[in-house]
Design a protein around this motif. Structure first.
Motif, mmCIF file in Angstrom:
data_model
loop_
_atom_site.group_PDB
_atom_site.id
_atom_site.type_symbol
_atom_site.label_atom_id
_atom_site.label_comp_id
_atom_site.label_asym_id
_atom_site.label_seq_id
_atom_site.Cartn_x
_atom_site.Cartn_y
_atom_site.Cartn_z
ATOM 1 N N ILE A 96 17.952 66.295 -15.359
ATOM 2 C CA ILE A 96 18.589 65.008 -15.048
ATOM 3 C C ILE A 96 18.881 64.877 -13.564
ATOM 4 O O ILE A 96 18.710 63.807 -12.975
ATOM 5 N N HIS A 97 19.300 65.955 -12.923
ATOM 6 C CA HIS A 97 19.705 65.875 -11.525
ATOM 7 C C HIS A 97 18.581 66.189 -10.544
ATOM 8 O O HIS A 97 18.761 66.031 -9.333
ATOM 9 N N ARG A 98 17.411 66.594 -11.051
ATOM 10 C CA ARG A 98 16.302 66.904 -10.146
ATOM 11 C C ARG A 98 15.120 65.953 -10.275
ATOM 12 O O ARG A 98 14.441 65.685 -9.281
ATOM 13 N N ARG A 99 14.852 65.459 -11.498
ATOM 14 C CA ARG A 99 13.611 64.695 -11.654
ATOM 15 C C ARG A 99 13.708 63.503 -12.601
ATOM 16 O O ARG A 99 12.687 62.880 -12.895
ATOM 17 N N LEU A 100 14.905 63.174 -13.102
ATOM 18 C CA LEU A 100 15.039 62.052 -14.030
ATOM 19 C C LEU A 100 16.124 61.094 -13.528
ATOM 20 O O LEU A 100 17.205 60.991 -14.117
ATOM 21 N N PRO A 101 15.866 60.338 -12.463
ATOM 22 C CA PRO A 101 16.913 59.492 -11.866
ATOM 23 C C PRO A 101 17.374 58.366 -12.775
ATOM 24 O O PRO A 101 18.561 58.013 -12.768
ATOM 25 N N ARG A 102 16.473 57.777 -13.561
ATOM 26 C CA ARG A 102 16.893 56.668 -14.425
ATOM 27 C C ARG A 102 17.808 57.159 -15.541
ATOM 28 O O ARG A 102 18.814 56.521 -15.859
ATOM 29 N N LEU A 103 17.485 58.289 -16.117
ATOM 30 C CA LEU A 103 18.350 58.871 -17.142
ATOM 31 C C LEU A 103 19.690 59.275 -16.536
ATOM 32 O O LEU A 103 20.745 59.063 -17.143
ATOM 33 N N ARG A 104 19.672 59.819 -15.332
ATOM 34 C CA ARG A 104 20.919 60.221 -14.682
ATOM 35 C C ARG A 104 21.841 59.019 -14.462
ATOM 36 O O ARG A 104 23.050 59.100 -14.714
ATOM 37 N N SER A 105 21.279 57.902 -14.011
ATOM 38 C CA SER A 105 22.096 56.710 -13.788
ATOM 39 C C SER A 105 22.753 56.250 -15.081
ATOM 40 O O SER A 105 23.938 55.884 -15.094
ATOM 41 N N CYS A 122 15.475 67.460 -22.367
ATOM 42 C CA CYS A 122 14.735 68.665 -22.763
ATOM 43 C C CYS A 122 13.311 68.326 -23.176
ATOM 44 O O CYS A 122 12.376 69.096 -22.917
ATOM 45 N N ARG A 123 13.150 67.193 -23.807
ATOM 46 C CA ARG A 123 11.783 66.794 -24.190
ATOM 47 C C ARG A 123 10.976 66.374 -22.975
ATOM 48 O O ARG A 123 9.781 66.693 -22.858
ATOM 49 N N LEU A 124 11.595 65.673 -22.020
ATOM 50 C CA LEU A 124 10.887 65.259 -20.810
ATOM 51 C C LEU A 124 10.608 66.441 -19.884
ATOM 52 O O LEU A 124 9.772 66.335 -18.984
ATOM 53 N N ALA A 125 11.276 67.559 -20.088
ATOM 54 C CA ALA A 125 11.022 68.740 -19.261
ATOM 55 C C ALA A 125 9.592 69.234 -19.424
ATOM 56 O O ALA A 125 9.044 69.885 -18.517
ATOM 57 N N ASP A 126 8.969 68.940 -20.562
ATOM 58 C CA ASP A 126 7.595 69.384 -20.818
ATOM 59 C C ASP A 126 6.553 68.400 -20.296
ATOM 60 O O ASP A 126 5.357 68.678 -20.387
ATOM 61 N N VAL A 127 6.992 67.247 -19.807
ATOM 62 C CA VAL A 127 6.060 66.227 -19.321
ATOM 63 C C VAL A 127 5.697 66.541 -17.868
ATOM 64 O O VAL A 127 6.590 66.787 -17.045
ATOM 65 N N PRO A 128 4.407 66.521 -17.504
ATOM 66 C CA PRO A 128 4.005 66.840 -16.125
ATOM 67 C C PRO A 128 4.609 65.872 -15.111
ATOM 68 O O PRO A 128 4.888 64.705 -15.412
ATOM 69 N N ASP A 129 4.803 66.361 -13.889
ATOM 70 C CA ASP A 129 5.380 65.544 -12.820
ATOM 71 C C ASP A 129 4.543 64.305 -12.537
ATOM 72 O O ASP A 129 5.085 63.266 -12.132
ATOM 73 N N SER A 130 3.254 64.395 -12.760
ATOM 74 C CA SER A 130 2.369 63.279 -12.420
ATOM 75 C C SER A 130 2.641 62.026 -13.249
ATOM 76 O O SER A 130 2.355 60.915 -12.807
ATOM 77 N N ILE A 131 3.198 62.191 -14.440
ATOM 78 C CA ILE A 131 3.429 61.017 -15.296
ATOM 79 C C ILE A 131 4.876 60.904 -15.750
ATOM 80 O O ILE A 131 5.215 59.971 -16.493
ATOM 81 N N VAL A 132 5.760 61.827 -15.327
ATOM 82 C CA VAL A 132 7.106 61.838 -15.870
ATOM 83 C C VAL A 132 7.873 60.564 -15.528
ATOM 84 O O VAL A 132 8.674 60.061 -16.347
ATOM 85 N N MET A 140 13.405 55.186 -21.498
ATOM 86 C CA MET A 140 14.760 54.726 -21.234
ATOM 87 C C MET A 140 14.905 53.228 -21.474
ATOM 88 O O MET A 140 15.969 52.757 -21.902
ATOM 89 N N ALA A 141 13.847 52.460 -21.223
ATOM 90 C CA ALA A 141 13.917 51.030 -21.506
ATOM 91 C C ALA A 141 14.112 50.795 -22.998
ATOM 92 O O ALA A 141 14.922 49.955 -23.418
ATOM 93 N N ARG A 142 13.378 51.532 -23.810
ATOM 94 C CA ARG A 142 13.482 51.378 -25.257
ATOM 95 C C ARG A 142 14.825 51.886 -25.784
ATOM 96 O O ARG A 142 15.477 51.225 -26.604
ATOM 97 N N ILE A 143 15.273 53.043 -25.288
ATOM 98 C CA ILE A 143 16.525 53.621 -25.790
ATOM 99 C C ILE A 143 17.722 52.785 -25.352
ATOM 100 O O ILE A 143 18.679 52.597 -26.128
ATOM 101 N N ALA A 144 17.688 52.256 -24.111
ATOM 102 C CA ALA A 144 18.790 51.398 -23.653
ATOM 103 C C ALA A 144 18.905 50.158 -24.528
ATOM 104 O O ALA A 144 20.010 49.715 -24.866
#
Length: 494
Positions: A96-105, A122-132, A140-144
């Motif tokens: 959340i604090h290194r690579r997921l800014p929208r979730l962190r907000s 934890c699930r997004l941790a397995d997603v490559p940086d190129s598409i994360v 996040m759009a759907r969950i919000a």
């Protein structure tokens, strides 16, 4: 004593304003979510601090601990978490604090419950940086939107959302994820209450469907043939029947599709008869099939308790049940081990000065501890190292760290490394109670939970009951109160 009144009840209606109650609940939920955000941030900060300490560490690589592992172990103790939950908290905090800014907000504003945030991160941790970034935006759009409508998605829904988004943005990565998931297939067994156990399995969808179909078919046939029980019970019986071994020299059972003794497409089905004749697995049958059966009987009869049968790799049952199972088995060969529950029963001056732990002593420690002794860790004792609490002095064994029961405990490999190369202090009591003092000065205690420890608890409880019976009379008063004349009358035997 003071009582806190949360909602005043107006007279004479005797009711509270539902809107007030609802808003109070919503405010409490918001506060709880923000507290979760604080804990996630704390996990991230701990990792950062341990990483700085690691950079300043001059020890060789093998003696340095992973910062995330150190943060996990610290939080497991400090927050009363299992190691599994603590590991997920650390992973989520870092993500959340290194690579997921929208979730962190969203998390910082208290809009997402902590557990849901952990599941997503934890699930997004397995997603490559190129598409994360793209996947995070989709999810996040759907969950919000769902949360705004009062609909909280569960973990399967989160997994499905992320899987669908990954496949849209990078089909190759989705295929690789499926291949990696197949490598994680497993089956686990765990002791439950009232003589029961639970089984948890992770299988490919194809294998799971074949197994489900087999169990459903056998249970349905048994029900039609008049076997009593609910369908859930019959499914459980059908699954247990798969554990029945064919007698030596007997060919595999009939394949339903291929006729007697014929294998179809190289598939062999187990020896399970259809209908009400579902066979029951027995200890004797398993032993006759060449399966090693090791059973420990904890000697409690001398203290007025029945001996308890403990399966080294499983659960427990009564001694009478075991005897019946063996008598009904075919040429069963079983190894019994009688254990004296007295602390230090296997200790000896000779073994105390040897570094190598005897198999009998190692088995005794595993039966006492049950699991890894680090707070929150549930790794089975059979998969743990048996470690000296006070390090064995190889130069001069007489100076300390003896190989004795009071100085041995079970630690899984990762917590063994934490003890060896970390900064915690460890103290073990004569009955296996462990106190861990962290570098922050906090103390954490764990008790052994294995069958030997449970037997000792039973013996101690029995002895206390007998002491109380002698001390307290039928009228509920002390039979020997303070100040009573304790001199023995003449003629009364000691």
């Amino acid at each position: 004593m003071t009582t806190r009144v949360l909602f005043a009840v107006p007279e004479p209606l005797g009711m509270v304003d539902i809107k007030v109650v609802s808003e109070a609940a919503r405010a409490a939920t918001l506060a709880q979510n923000r507290a979760g955000a604080t804990r996630l941030e704390a996990a991230h900060v701990l990792v950062e601090q341990y990483a700085r300490l690691d950079q300043a560490d001059s020890r060789p690589a093998y003696a340095r601990l992973d910062p995330q592992a150190r943060a996990r172990d610290h939080l497991a103790s400090a927050c009363q978490l299992t190691c599994w939950h603590a590991a997920r908290l650390v992973t989520a905090g870092v993500q959340i604090h290194r690579r997921l800014p929208r979730l962190r907000s969203t998390v910082d504003r208290g809009l997402v419950p902590e557990q849901l945030a952990v599941d997503i991160a934890c699930r997004l941790a397995d997603v490559p940086d190129s598409i994360v970034t793209d996947v995070e935006d989709d999810v996040m759009a759907r969950i919000a939107e769902d949360l705004a409508g009062g609909d909280r998605p569960g973990r399967p829904a989160v997994d499905s959302l992320i899987d669908d988004s990954v496949r849209r943005h990078d089909p190759a990565t989705a295929d690789e994820s499926e291949a990696a998931a197949a490598e994680a297939r497993t089956v686990r067994f765990r002791r439950a209450r009232n003589g029961m156990a639970t089984m948890w399995a992770k299988l490919s969808a194809t294998d799971a469907e074949l197994l489900r179909s087999r169990i459903e078919t056998d249970a349905t046939a048994a029900s039609r043939d008049g076997l009593t029980g609910t369908m859930d019970q019959l499914r459980a019986d059908a699954l247990a029947a798969l554990a029945v071994y064919a007698p030596a020299g007997r060919a595999s059972a009939t394949n339903r599709a291929g006729g007697d003794g014929v294998d179809v497409d190289g598939i062999e089905l187990g020896d399970v008869a259809l209908g009400a004749d579902l066979p029951r697995p027995t200890v004797g049958n398993a032993a006759a099939a060449g399966q090693p059966i090791r059973i420990s009987v904890i000697a409690a009869a001398s203290r007025g308790l029945p001996n308890r049968v403990e399966f080294v790799h499983g659960t427990y049952s009564s001694f009478e049940w075991l005897c019946r199972e063996l008598l009904e088995g075919d040429d069963a060969s079983v190894r019994f081990e009688l254990l004296d529950p007295a602390p230090g029963a296997l200790d000896s001056p000779e073994h105390a000065l040897r570094y190598v732990i005897t198999p009998a002593m190692a088995e005794r420690i595993r039966l006492r501890d049950g699991t890894c002794r680090h707070p929150g860790c549930s790794v089975a004792a059979r998969d743990c190292d048996v470690d000296h609490v006070i390090a064995f002095n190889r130069t001069d064994p007489e100076l300390g760290g003896p190989t004795a029961e009071w100085n041995l405990m079970c630690l899984c490999r990762k917590h063994h490394r934490e003890k060896t190369f970390g900064t915690n202090a460890y103290r073990l009591g004569p009955l296996g109670d462990l106190v861990i003092t962290t570098d922050t000065g906090h103390e954490h205690r764990t008790r052994p939970r294995g069958p030997l420890a449970r037997a000792r608890d039973d013996i101690r409880e029995r002895e206390w009951d007998e002491f109380a019976d002698r001390l307290i009379g039928d009228d509920g008063l002390l039979t020997n109160p303070p100040g009573a004349d304790r001199r023995r009358p003449r003629g009364r035997p000691a």
